[in-house]
Scaffold this motif. Structure first.
Motif, PDB file in Angstrom:
ATOM      1  N   ALA A  99       0.842  -1.202   0.000  1.00 19.19           N
ATOM      2  CA  ALA A  99       0.000   0.000   0.000  1.00 19.19           C
ATOM      3  C   ALA A  99       0.866   1.237   0.000  1.00 19.19           C
ATOM      4  N   MET A 100       0.380   2.238  -0.659  1.00 19.63           N
ATOM      5  CA  MET A 100       1.122   3.504  -0.646  1.00 19.63           C
ATOM      6  C   MET A 100       0.142   4.638  -0.803  1.00 19.63           C
ATOM      7  N   GLY A 101       0.680   5.837  -0.800  1.00 21.87           N
ATOM      8  CA  GLY A 101      -0.171   7.003  -1.000  1.00 21.87           C
ATOM      9  C   GLY A 101      -0.650   7.583   0.312  1.00 21.87           C
ATOM     10  N   ASN A 102      -0.301   6.923   1.416  1.00 19.77           N
ATOM     11  CA  ASN A 102      -0.780   7.456   2.685  1.00 19.77           C
ATOM     12  C   ASN A 102       0.258   8.335   3.380  1.00 19.77           C
ATOM     13  N   GLU A 103       1.327   8.667   2.647  1.00 19.15           N
ATOM     14  CA  GLU A 103       2.303   9.573   3.247  1.00 19.15           C
ATOM     15  C   GLU A 103       1.775  10.998   3.174  1.00 19.15           C
ATOM     16  N   THR A 158      -2.032  14.960  -3.674  1.00 13.80           N
ATOM     17  CA  THR A 158      -1.636  13.826  -4.512  1.00 13.80           C
ATOM     18  C   THR A 158      -2.803  13.356  -5.378  1.00 13.80           C
ATOM     19  N   CYS A 170      -3.988  10.135  -7.822  1.00 16.24           N
ATOM     20  CA  CYS A 170      -3.615   8.734  -8.013  1.00 16.24           C
ATOM     21  C   CYS A 170      -4.444   8.063  -9.095  1.00 16.24           C
ATOM     22  N   GLU A 228      -5.240   3.879 -10.299  1.00 20.06           N
ATOM     23  CA  GLU A 228      -4.979   2.476 -10.001  1.00 20.06           C
ATOM     24  C   GLU A 228      -5.706   1.611 -11.022  1.00 20.06           C
ATOM     25  N   ALA A 278      -0.418   1.005  -9.466  1.00 20.43           N
ATOM     26  CA  ALA A 278      -0.907   2.284  -8.957  1.00 20.43           C
ATOM     27  C   ALA A 278       0.142   3.360  -9.155  1.00 20.43           C
ATOM     28  N   PRO A 315      -4.108  11.602   2.395  1.00 19.54           N
ATOM     29  CA  PRO A 315      -4.111  11.304   0.968  1.00 19.54           C
ATOM     30  C   PRO A 315      -4.685   9.912   0.696  1.00 19.54           C
ATOM     31  N   PRO A 316      -5.116   9.676  -0.544  1.00 16.81           N
ATOM     32  CA  PRO A 316      -5.786   8.409  -0.843  1.00 16.81           C
ATOM     33  C   PRO A 316      -4.897   7.206  -0.569  1.00 16.81           C
ATOM     34  N   GLN A 317      -5.531   6.179  -0.080  1.00 19.08           N
ATOM     35  CA  GLN A 317      -4.832   4.916   0.179  1.00 19.08           C
ATOM     36  C   GLN A 317      -4.952   4.080  -1.085  1.00 19.08           C
ATOM     37  N   ILE A 318      -3.849   3.511  -1.520  1.00 23.08           N
ATOM     38  CA  ILE A 318      -3.835   2.847  -2.821  1.00 23.08           C
ATOM     39  C   ILE A 318      -3.358   1.404  -2.665  1.00 23.08           C
TER      40      ILE A 318
END
Lengths: 450, 340
Positions: free
Chosen positions: A354-358, A368, A370, A372, A392, B287-290
């Motif tokens: 998982a990413m994007g939660n920074e 941000t 995104c 996917e 993603a 921010p969105p979780q991916i």
């Protein structure tokens, strides 16, 4: 040490050289390493002192210093060299910060920023008066021909407590660094940033820039002098550069730099690294340092294995105290199901990819965006060689620099024969096109073992 | 239509909120209802006139009502019209002011007696609890607990700990109990009965529906790419919350369902607008979780896109980011603390 969060080393390194005015902490905590000042050092110190400067950044409203660094004179009419990170507050926020120099005899004066090089952390400044004695560059150092082990002397004003000299040894260029840096085996302290490191005959061998954090001892870094002479000789405007022009210039420098970097990464190419039934691309570039990590030794014993390798560029460009850029890092992960059911293993893999939660720095970066999807590389019959990937892409733009983005990209191959794999790429300070080109290349190299 | 009433009758008085407040037997030939003390039956409703309505028998023995020129009139609830004179039939319902008058004959059939446990020592309550609702509510709570346990189990990647399951299974039903209790208190204040189990059943069904729809949406997105999971999920969540509130309000004020729906509608619209306004703020903070939605490989996925198509979609994000760049950064002192 099992896993160094390598990505952050350069951050700490540079930060440690930006002097915190409250320096007593550093003094107390500093290991009591005796620095033996030889007779040569004494002569060098005496000789160099009138050509040294302390460079202060003052808060306009309070007329109090908010940071200090060092610098040195390179011409009689008052041209001096220091680090970009020493002058960055004034360069970016001239309404809030101004600069002044303090020479060894205690005289003070104003400074103007003439030019800078963010990639090599250098700045060229002009003093408000002339009539100075100045340093000359060592010819061997300019050609990177200093012998390893040669004694060198670092000068500057550490911790704002007075000019000092510290002795060290030349240890060649730092291996696996994309931007050239000299490795100096010797002490360096906050406040010495931008000061000179001299040969025994008082010629410039390098410019102090950083030291290693993380408990390393006597590992310091210098900027090679050829970048300083290039900066001096680069055509520049007569006017000092501030504010908006600084941002434009930084954007330009980063733009050129990242273009060359991604071209190089593309040319150097990848080799396949086996990951269970998958082949993950591994960059051939030497300027990546890789660290492996596993959950195998966790207690209680994990029900699925996650083995990963994080490859990181030993490079992070300082732009402002809260903005570093230019880093590329690639994380390859291999997951093995030991005793989970399909749902649990899928959740395990999702969790590890998982990413994007920074959190992003909202002052510097846009929110941000995104995308996917599920993707399959190749055309027609070639597709058999590729796994279906959950892909993603998340990007945010730099507010201050046109055409530069931070991008993170992840491709996950779901379970096949009890194993899954993922590759994650973080690209900081890249153009959108270069990031897409790099990601596309990664997808083209992410294959199923035949 | 029922036959005209001729025998002795009962009048049931139901308050604005739907609570039965009084029953009155009429034995004579005339009977008056109003707010004044000259009446046979006094109704404490400010919208009722001092002399509002009179019940009387005609020469055939049939019962009639006459509106005594009241200020707010008398409404025949069977067709929602104002009447000045009306012949009464079995179970006729009339509204005076905010008060409902229902006419019953002595032939009105009451429900069967509720069987008591414990040998009939306890006194039977007039409003026996409908046991089927209790049973359904209990089942719903069991299912809610089981759903929680299942979702925990599907995400269990470490060592199974009993405590996690116990906590997870009990948590949601406990919240539902608290929620139902709060609604039961409100209902008890407004109407005569708390209807706790009915509220518990409502929240139980809502929780089950939400988790079921959530799972379906996720699966539909993963396998068929039919829906945009996050958009549909938030829409479904709001709808479910709306339906939940409407169902509760229907129990609390059964006579004001339309008003309740309007209130719920307004609340939901307000919440969605607020959600929209705060979207950017939320995005900044979180921010969105991916790649959180991988499912097992044995489930089919939607057809993959080619890399060319993928990067077309990725490139389509760029103009939005460029647009975003031109805007001023959000205020640093938002709620949720500083950013860096």
């Amino acid at each position: 040490m099992r896993r160094l969060p390598v990505r952050f080393i350069p951050v700490l390194v540079l930060a440690s050289l930006l002097v915190a005015p409250t320096s007593s902490f550093a003094v107390e905590k500093a290991p009591a390493t005796p620095v033996i000042v030889s007779a040569t050092a004494e002569a060098i110190y005496r000789d160099a002192k009138p050509r040294l400067l302390q460079i202060r950044t003052l808060l306009n409203s309070a007329s109090q210093k908010s940071s200090t660094g060092s610098g040195f004179l390179i011409s009689a009419d008052g041209l001096a060299i220091t680090n970009y990170h020493v002058v960055s507050q004034h360069a970016l926020e001239p309404q809030t910060y101004r600069m002044e120099y303090v020479s060894a005899d205690g005289s003070k004066g104003a400074l103007k920023l003439l030019a800078f090089d963010t990639l090599n952390d250098l700045a060229l400044v002009q003093l408000d008066k002339g009539g100075w004695t100045y340093f000359e560059f060592d010819q061997r150092a300019l050609a990177d021909r200093l012998p390893r082990g040669e004694r060198l002397f670092s000068l500057g004003n550490p911790l704002d407590i007075g000019f000092a000299v510290m002795e060290g040894n030349y240890s060649g260029l730092v291996e696996r660094s994309y931007n050239d840096r000299i490795h100096l085996s010797g002490p360096m302290n906050p406040g010495m940033s931008g000061g000179p490191t001299l040969t025994t005959d008082s010629k410039i061998a390098g410019i102090n820039v950083a030291k290693s954090g993380w408990g390393a001892e006597q590992v310091s870094f210098l900027v090679p002098t050829r970048f300083a002479t290039a900066l001096m000789n680069k055509p520049r405007l007569a006017e000092p550069i501030t504010g908006k022009a600084v941002r434009t210039e930084i954007g330009k420098q980063l733009g050129v730099w990242q273009s060359a970097l991604y071209d190089k990464l593309d040319t150097i190419g990848f080799k396949p690294a086996a990951s269970g039934p998958f082949l993950l691309p591994e960059s051939n570039a030497v300027f990546f340092t890789c660290w492996a990590n596993t959950n195998a030794d966790e207690k209680p014993a994990p029900r699925a294995r996650a083995d990963s390798t994080l490859c990181n560029m030993q490079n992070s460009l300082f732009i402002a105290g809260d903005l570093f850029t230019g880093n590329v890092s690639i994380k390859r992960s291999h997951f093995t199901n030991l005793s989970l059911n399909g749902f649990q293993f899928a959740y395990f893999v999702s969790n590890h990819s998982a990413m994007g939660n920074e959190r992003t720095n909202a002052k510097r970066m846009t929110p941000t965006a995104c995308h996917e999807d599920i993707a399959l590389a190749g055309e027609g019959a070639e597709q058999a060689a590729y796994p279906r990937l959950r892909v993603a892409w998340c990007a945010s733009a730099y507010r201050e620099f046109d055409g530069l983005f931070n991008v993170s990209f992840v491709a996950v191959a779901p379970e096949r024969d009890g194993q899954a794999a993922a590759i994650t790429v973080f690209m900081n300070g890249t153009s959108y096109e270069n990031a897409a080109r790099f990601a596309r290349r990664i997808l083209a190299e992410f294959k199923v073992k035949s | 239509m029922s036959e005209p009433l001729t025998a002795a009758i009962w009048i049931e008085v139901t308050s604005k909120a739907g609570a039965l407040t009084m029953r009155q037997r009429i034995t004579g030939d005339t009977f008056s209802v109003g707010r004044g003390y000259q009446n046979d039956l006094i109704v404490d409703d400010p919208a009722v006139s001092p002399a509002h309505i009179r019940f009387s028998r005609d020469e055939t023995g049939a019962w009639w009502i006459d509106d005594l020129a009241s200020d707010n009139g008398t409404v025949d609830m069977s067709n929602d019209t104002r009447v000045s004179r009306l012949q009464l039939t079995e179970n006729a319902a009339l509204r005076i002011g905010h008060t409902l008058l229902t006419v019953r004959s002595s032939a009105f059939v009451v429900p069967a007696t509720t069987r008591m446990t414990g040998g009939g020592v306890q006194t039977a309550t007039a409003t026996a609890t409908p046991s089927r609702v209790v049973y359904y509510a209990f089942t719903a709570m069991l299912l809610v607990g089981a759903t929680s346990a299942l979702s925990i189990w599907l995400k269990q990647t470490g060592e199974s700990k009993l405590a996690i399951y116990v906590f997870g299974v009990i948590m949601l039903p406990m919240i539902a109990l608290g929620w139902a209790l709060a609604w039961a208190l409100v209902t008890r204040i407004v109407a005569a009965r708390g209807q706790f189990f009915r509220h518990l059943l409502i929240v139980g069904v809502a929780l089950l529906a939400m988790s079921l729809i959530g799972a379906l949406v996720k699966y539909a997105d993963y396998t068929f790419a039919l829906v945009n999971a996050s958009t549909v999920e938030s829409a479904v969540t709001w709808l479910a919350i709306g339906a939940l509130l409407a169902a509760h309000l229907r129990v609390v004020v059964p006579n004001r369902v339309r008003l309740a729906l309007v209130v719920v509608g307004v609340l939901i619209v307000a919440a969605i607008s607020m959600d929209y306004v705060l979207k950017e703020e939320r995005q900044r903070l979180q921010p969105p979780q991916i790649v959180t939605s991988l499912l097992p490989s044995f489930l089919p996925t939607k057809p993959p896109v080619s890399t060319t198509r993928l990067f077309e979609a990725i490139n389509a994000l760029k103009p939005d980011l460029e647009e975003e760049r031109k805007k001023d950064p959000p205020q640093q002192q938002g709620f949720g603390g500083d950013v860096d």
